[in-house]
Every structure is written in structure tokens, then in C-alpha cells.
Design an enzyme around this catalytic site. Structure first.
Site, mmCIF file in Angstrom:
data_model
loop_
_atom_site.group_PDB
_atom_site.id
_atom_site.type_symbol
_atom_site.label_atom_id
_atom_site.label_comp_id
_atom_site.label_asym_id
_atom_site.label_seq_id
_atom_site.Cartn_x
_atom_site.Cartn_y
_atom_site.Cartn_z
ATOM 1 N N LYS A 105 -8.124 -3.671 5.322
ATOM 2 C CA LYS A 105 -8.226 -5.132 5.265
ATOM 3 C C LYS A 105 -8.629 -5.666 6.657
ATOM 4 O O LYS A 105 -9.393 -6.610 6.769
ATOM 5 C CB LYS A 105 -6.897 -5.766 4.840
ATOM 6 C CG LYS A 105 -6.527 -5.591 3.374
ATOM 7 C CD LYS A 105 -7.438 -6.314 2.408
ATOM 8 C CE LYS A 105 -7.273 -7.823 2.433
ATOM 9 N NZ LYS A 105 -8.104 -8.476 1.369
ATOM 10 N N THR B 139 -4.572 -10.850 4.925
ATOM 11 C CA THR B 139 -3.126 -10.669 4.844
ATOM 12 C C THR B 139 -2.472 -10.668 6.231
ATOM 13 O O THR B 139 -3.106 -10.277 7.225
ATOM 14 C CB THR B 139 -2.842 -9.324 4.125
ATOM 15 O OG1 THR B 139 -1.488 -8.946 4.369
ATOM 16 C CG2 THR B 139 -3.716 -8.190 4.646
ATOM 17 N N ASP B 140 -1.191 -11.018 6.263
ATOM 18 C CA ASP B 140 -0.430 -10.938 7.520
ATOM 19 C C ASP B 140 -0.272 -9.497 7.986
ATOM 20 O O ASP B 140 0.042 -9.239 9.153
ATOM 21 C CB ASP B 140 0.943 -11.613 7.376
ATOM 22 C CG ASP B 140 1.819 -11.063 6.259
ATOM 23 O OD1 ASP B 140 1.390 -10.118 5.557
ATOM 24 O OD2 ASP B 140 2.942 -11.590 6.075
ATOM 25 N N GLU B 141 -0.514 -8.538 7.069
ATOM 26 C CA GLU B 141 -0.278 -7.134 7.422
ATOM 27 C C GLU B 141 -1.268 -6.610 8.456
ATOM 28 O O GLU B 141 -1.048 -5.568 9.054
ATOM 29 C CB GLU B 141 -0.270 -6.273 6.156
ATOM 30 C CG GLU B 141 0.789 -6.767 5.179
ATOM 31 C CD GLU B 141 1.088 -5.839 4.013
ATOM 32 O OE1 GLU B 141 0.885 -4.630 4.128
ATOM 33 O OE2 GLU B 141 1.556 -6.361 2.983
ATOM 34 N N TYR C 62 -3.911 0.432 3.600
ATOM 35 C CA TYR C 62 -4.206 -0.893 3.032
ATOM 36 C C TYR C 62 -4.535 -1.884 4.141
ATOM 37 O O TYR C 62 -5.603 -2.502 4.160
ATOM 38 C CB TYR C 62 -3.014 -1.402 2.207
ATOM 39 C CG TYR C 62 -3.067 -2.898 1.924
ATOM 40 C CD1 TYR C 62 -4.041 -3.433 1.085
ATOM 41 C CD2 TYR C 62 -2.152 -3.777 2.517
ATOM 42 C CE1 TYR C 62 -4.109 -4.806 0.844
ATOM 43 C CE2 TYR C 62 -2.208 -5.145 2.282
ATOM 44 C CZ TYR C 62 -3.189 -5.659 1.450
ATOM 45 O OH TYR C 62 -3.258 -7.016 1.215
HETATM 46 P P1 NAD Z 1 -4.241 -7.884 -7.288
HETATM 47 O O1 NAD Z 1 -4.161 -6.404 -7.081
HETATM 48 O O2 NAD Z 1 -3.336 -8.536 -8.258
HETATM 49 O O3 NAD Z 1 -5.725 -8.289 -7.708
HETATM 50 C C1 NAD Z 1 -6.866 -7.726 -7.129
HETATM 51 C C2 NAD Z 1 -8.046 -8.042 -8.042
HETATM 52 O O4 NAD Z 1 -9.233 -7.495 -7.448
HETATM 53 C C3 NAD Z 1 -7.930 -7.393 -9.428
HETATM 54 O O5 NAD Z 1 -8.318 -8.310 -10.421
HETATM 55 C C4 NAD Z 1 -8.898 -6.214 -9.369
HETATM 56 O O6 NAD Z 1 -9.431 -5.862 -10.630
HETATM 57 C C5 NAD Z 1 -9.960 -6.765 -8.431
HETATM 58 N N1 NAD Z 1 -10.715 -5.715 -7.735
HETATM 59 C C6 NAD Z 1 -10.235 -4.635 -7.074
HETATM 60 N N2 NAD Z 1 -11.245 -3.928 -6.550
HETATM 61 C C7 NAD Z 1 -12.387 -4.572 -6.884
HETATM 62 C C8 NAD Z 1 -13.750 -4.340 -6.603
HETATM 63 N N3 NAD Z 1 -14.155 -3.271 -5.901
HETATM 64 N N4 NAD Z 1 -14.666 -5.216 -7.093
HETATM 65 C C9 NAD Z 1 -14.275 -6.296 -7.833
HETATM 66 N N5 NAD Z 1 -13.003 -6.553 -8.123
HETATM 67 C C10 NAD Z 1 -12.063 -5.708 -7.639
HETATM 68 O O7 NAD Z 1 -4.091 -8.495 -5.837
HETATM 69 P P2 NAD Z 1 -3.501 -9.882 -5.323
HETATM 70 O O8 NAD Z 1 -2.089 -9.684 -4.992
HETATM 71 O O9 NAD Z 1 -3.916 -10.949 -6.243
HETATM 72 O O10 NAD Z 1 -4.298 -10.025 -3.949
HETATM 73 C C11 NAD Z 1 -5.525 -10.732 -3.882
HETATM 74 C C12 NAD Z 1 -5.995 -10.799 -2.426
HETATM 75 O O11 NAD Z 1 -5.020 -11.440 -1.619
HETATM 76 C C13 NAD Z 1 -6.234 -9.427 -1.796
HETATM 77 O O12 NAD Z 1 -7.391 -9.505 -0.999
HETATM 78 C C14 NAD Z 1 -5.006 -9.198 -0.938
HETATM 79 O O13 NAD Z 1 -5.287 -8.372 0.155
HETATM 80 C C15 NAD Z 1 -4.686 -10.620 -0.509
HETATM 81 N N6 NAD Z 1 -3.271 -10.884 -0.192
HETATM 82 C C16 NAD Z 1 -2.293 -10.533 -1.087
HETATM 83 C C17 NAD Z 1 -0.969 -10.837 -0.797
HETATM 84 C C18 NAD Z 1 0.142 -10.507 -1.764
HETATM 85 O O14 NAD Z 1 1.313 -10.696 -1.415
HETATM 86 N N7 NAD Z 1 -0.132 -10.063 -2.976
HETATM 87 C C19 NAD Z 1 -0.648 -11.490 0.409
HETATM 88 C C20 NAD Z 1 -1.674 -11.836 1.282
HETATM 89 C C21 NAD Z 1 -2.986 -11.530 0.972
HETATM 90 P P1 TYD Z 2 5.530 -4.915 -1.699
HETATM 91 O O1 TYD Z 2 5.799 -5.866 -2.804
HETATM 92 O O2 TYD Z 2 4.875 -3.605 -2.026
HETATM 93 O O3 TYD Z 2 4.647 -5.725 -0.634
HETATM 94 P P2 TYD Z 2 4.235 -5.317 0.904
HETATM 95 O O4 TYD Z 2 4.443 -3.884 1.113
HETATM 96 O O5 TYD Z 2 2.784 -5.669 0.907
HETATM 97 O O6 TYD Z 2 5.065 -6.192 1.785
HETATM 98 O O7 TYD Z 2 6.868 -4.619 -0.940
HETATM 99 C C1 TYD Z 2 7.617 -5.677 -0.371
HETATM 100 C C2 TYD Z 2 8.793 -5.058 0.361
HETATM 101 O O8 TYD Z 2 9.657 -4.470 -0.599
HETATM 102 C C3 TYD Z 2 8.396 -3.944 1.305
HETATM 103 O O9 TYD Z 2 9.245 -3.998 2.450
HETATM 104 C C4 TYD Z 2 8.673 -2.685 0.513
HETATM 105 C C5 TYD Z 2 9.859 -3.067 -0.345
HETATM 106 N N1 TYD Z 2 9.940 -2.400 -1.669
HETATM 107 C C6 TYD Z 2 11.144 -1.787 -2.048
HETATM 108 O O10 TYD Z 2 12.141 -1.782 -1.297
HETATM 109 N N2 TYD Z 2 11.220 -1.186 -3.271
HETATM 110 C C7 TYD Z 2 10.151 -1.156 -4.119
HETATM 111 O O11 TYD Z 2 10.272 -0.555 -5.218
HETATM 112 C C8 TYD Z 2 8.944 -1.811 -3.731
HETATM 113 C C9 TYD Z 2 7.743 -1.816 -4.632
HETATM 114 C C10 TYD Z 2 8.889 -2.426 -2.485
#
Ligand code: NAD
Ligand code: TYD
Length: 328
Positions: free
Chosen positions: A145, A117-119, A141
Site C-alpha cells: 500500500k 491506510t494508517d498502516e 499489505y
Molecule cells: P475489501 O477487501 O472489503 O474490498 C476490496 C475490494 O477490492 C473488493 O471488492 C475486491 O473484489 C476488490 N479488488 C481486489 N483486488 C482487485 C483488483 N485487482 N481489481 C479490481 N478490484 C479488486 O476492502 P475494504 O476494507 O473495503 O478496503 C477498501 C480500501 O480501503 C483498500 O484500499 C484498503 O487498503 C483501504 N483501507 C481499509 C481500511 C479498513 O479498515 N478496512 C482502513 C483504511 C484503508
Molecule cells: P484486523 O481486523 O485484521 O485489521 P488490521 O490488522 O488491519 O488492524 O485486525 C485488527 C486487530 O485485531 C489487529 O490488532 C489484529 C487483531 N485480531 C485478533 O486479535 N484476532 C483476530 O482473529 C483478528 C482477525 C484480528
């Protein structure tokens, strides 16, 4: 190709599996623990082999990796707010889980791609993070990561494992669990529930349509140089308040629903990724935020059977804990 996709029942993972099976004809084994965010329904229309288990479980990993030519690891705890309230599972999954997977990939001699992630870079006031920017995560988080990324890098340097790391910016699109900003706001707007904006709502995120991320990961898997990190950023940045206002316009909700609530502790102000390196591999984001957001609102509107059971289940308890009295 036969791929092991860990966390393939989650939001990005399930979209990735769909893309690989439909567009590339890959065979996919999904290993997923099915936490609150993982759902078999996300993969109902895609052919795959499913192994129910955690990435930190050596036996399950050994079973799942059999015959696979590469590992793509999406498995993670992914919500910053939950990591602030209960960091435990973040440490186990990201540290121990990544370690167990790396060991299995090393033993099997297969390529390993870590979805990151960019985070991990923390917050940036101006400009964009490159792959060489210092790592400065702010939340449990992003810190866990980051630890996982460093462990992955060590397996390249120490053991010569073919590793790749993809750092994506904020994803949005179909099948995202409705605790994240965009699906939460869409469903609340559709139900005329309050729209909780943290702090002043001027935090900026770099939005990436989920299929664009999946395509980027595919590009890196096929063409990336082992040992390298690739940023995969979305084409548009947008302050949270504007995201919510766009959702209000797309759903026809009442602007009065907008409710300012207490800010997230340690809230990163802005994320922004420079993605020249992955572009040099031939990837380009195809979906701009305006178009992707419209498609995402339409998907949630058309799929109440997907989100209905979520909103009436454990999610309610989470919602109460997170927003409680602030939303009345
Ligand atoms: P999500 O929470 O929707 O899905 C996570 C999945 O991982 C779920 O199916 C969960 O059951 C599974 N999981 C969790 N812990 C586990 C474990 N110990 N063993 C096996 N499976 C497990 O998340 P997402 O948004 O689809 O994110 C997927 C990946 O992409 C993550 O690694 C996250 O850090 C990365 N990512 C997410 C975003 C975003 O905006 N959502 C952006 C950049 C990177
Ligand atoms: P989020 O979707 O949790 O992603 P991330 O924290 O990984 O960027 O949140 C996106 C942005 O939205 C973040 O700046 C937090 C804000 N946010 C709210 O303002 N209200 C909300 O209820 C949630 C869930 C997030």
C-alpha cells in the site's frame, strides 16, 4: 458528478457508493474484480453501472473510465493475515493495478484519489501520526500500500496529475467481510464459537465508522489540494481485548469463548492518526465507537442472508488455515 469507483463491491467501497448515489446524486461506475471480499450483493440496493474486471487490466480500465470525471481507488487486497500467508496478489493489485489506473487517469485528464491506510506509518507507542510522519510499513499489505502511495505521489510531481491520498484508520460497519476483527467476533459470538484474540490483546486500533470514512473521502475529493495526503482517523482508540469484551456484552455471549491464540508475526502494537488537516476542510467524524459498534452488531444480527452464504463457503477453508487446531 460521474465517478469511477474501483473496488466498489467491497466493504468500504460499497458503503461509499451508497453514500454518493443517495446523498450526492452522483453517477457511479464500479470496476471490481470480485475477489473473495467483493460481492455484487453489497450494491444490490444502489443504482450503478458495474464492470467486472481487475484494475491491472488496461482494457477493462479503459472501458470503465469512459466519461468519468474522477477516479476513487478502493481496489485492494486488504487483510494483513492473508498478506503474510500469500503476498502475491498484494503486489500485483497494489503496484501494477495502481500504475494502470494512474496511467488511465492521466490519459483521461481526471482527478485521482487513492484510498490508503494508517498502516503505511507502522506502529506508534504514543501520540499520533501526521501526514509528515515517516513511512515505516510492517507487513506485505502495508508495504505494498505504501508503494502505491509513492507511485501516486510521483504522478503528481512528474506529470501534474491531480492526485489525492486519503489514509484511513481501521474501519468497521455493515458489509465488512467476516475475517476482520469486528465482524469475525460478532458472528462467532452470535454462534457461540471461540473468539480468537492474538497475543495479549493489548494492541490498539483507532476505530472509524465506515460512513465517516466515506464522508471524509468525499470531502477530500471535493476540497483537497492536489498532491496532498489527508489522514482520516476515527474518534476513538480501543485495545482489541476491550473490543471483544464490548461485543460479548452486546451479543450476550459467554465470556468463556474468549481464546488467546498465537500472535500475528510483526504485529503492529498501536495505530493512531492525527486528522487536523482533513478537519480543516470541514470534515468531522460523527459516529463514536460505542454507538457505531452497537449499530454494527444490530446490522449483522438483522442480515443473516448476507453473511450466511459467506460463512458456509470458501471462508471455512480460510478459517481452518488461519486458526486451525488453536480453536479446537
Ligand atoms: P475489501 O477487501 O472489503 O474490498 C476490496 C475490494 O477490492 C473488493 O471488492 C475486491 O473484489 C476488490 N479488488 C481486489 N483486488 C482487485 C483488483 N485487482 N481489481 C479490481 N478490484 C479488486 O476492502 P475494504 O476494507 O473495503 O478496503 C477498501 C480500501 O480501503 C483498500 O484500499 C484498503 O487498503 C483501504 N483501507 C481499509 C481500511 C479498513 O479498515 N478496512 C482502513 C483504511 C484503508
Ligand atoms: P484486523 O481486523 O485484521 O485489521 P488490521 O490488522 O488491519 O488492524 O485486525 C485488527 C486487530 O485485531 C489487529 O490488532 C489484529 C487483531 N485480531 C485478533 O486479535 N484476532 C483476530 O482473529 C483478528 C482477525 C484480528
Amino acid at each position: 458528478m460521474k465517478l469511477l469507483v474501483c473496488g466498489g463491491a467491497g466493504f468500504i467501497g460499497s458503503n461509499f457508493v451508497r453514500l454518493r448515489v443517495r446523498d450526492h446524486g452522483d453517477e457511479v461506475v464500479v470496476l471490481d474484480k470480485l475477489t473473495y471480499a467483493g460481492r455484487r450483493e453489497n450494491l444490490a440496493d444502489v443504482e450503478h453501472v458495474f464492470v467486472h474486471g481487475a484494475i491491472e487490466d488496461r482494457d477493462k480500465v479503459a472501458e470503465a473510465i469512459e466519461g468519468c470525471e474522477a477516479v476513487v481507488n478502493f481496489a485492494a487486497e486488504t487483510h494483513v493475515d492473508r498478506s503474510i500467508a500469500e503476498p502475491d496478489a498484494f503486489v500485483t493489485t497494489h503496484a501494477v493495478g495502481t500504475y494502470v489506473l494512474l496511467e488511465a487517469a492521466r490519459e483521461a485528464g481526471v482527478r485521482y484519489l487513492q484510498v490508503s491506510t494508517d498502516e503505511v506509518y507502522g506502529s506508534i507507542a504514543e501520540g499520533s501520526f501526521t501526514e509528515g510522519s515517516p513511512l515505516a510499513p510492517s507487513s506485505p499489505y502495508s508495504a505494498t500500500k505504501t508503494g502505491a502511495d509513492l507511485l501516486v505521489a510521483s504522478y503528481f510531481h512528474t506529470y501534474g496529475l491531480e492526485t489525492l491520498i486519503c489514509r484511513g484508520s481501521n474501519n468497521y460497519g455493515p458489509y465488512q467481510y467476516p475475517e476482520k476483527l469486528i465482524p469475525l467476533m460478532i458472528l462467532n459470538a452470535m454462534h457461540a464459537d471461540p473468539l480468537p484474540v492474538y497475543g495479549d490483546g493489548q494492541q490498539v486500533r483507532n476505530w472509524l465508522y465506515v460512513e465517516d470514512f466515506g464522508r471524509g473521502i468525499g470531502h477530500v475529493l471535493a476540497h483537497g489540494r492536489p498532491g496532498e495526503v489527508y489522514n482520516v482517523g476515527g474518534p476513538d482508540e480501543c485495545p482489541n481485548l476491550e473490543v471483544v469484551e464490548r461485543i460479548i456484552a452486546l451479543t450476550g455471549a459467554d465470556r468463556e469463548l474468549l481464546t488467546y491464540v498465537t500472535d500475528r508475526p510483526g504485529h503492529d502494537r498501536r495505530y493512531s492518526l492525527a486528522s487536523e488537516k482533513v478537519r480543516a476542510l470541514g470534515w468531522e467524524a460523527q459516529v463514536h465507537f460505542a454507538e457505531g459498534l452497537e449499530q454494527t452488531v444490530a446490522w449483522y444480527r438483522d442480515n443473516p442472508e448476507w453473511w450466511g452464504p459467506i460463512r458456509s463457503g470458501d471462508y471455512r477453508a480460510y478459517y481452518e488455515r488461519q486458526y486451525g487446531s488453536q480453536l479446537g
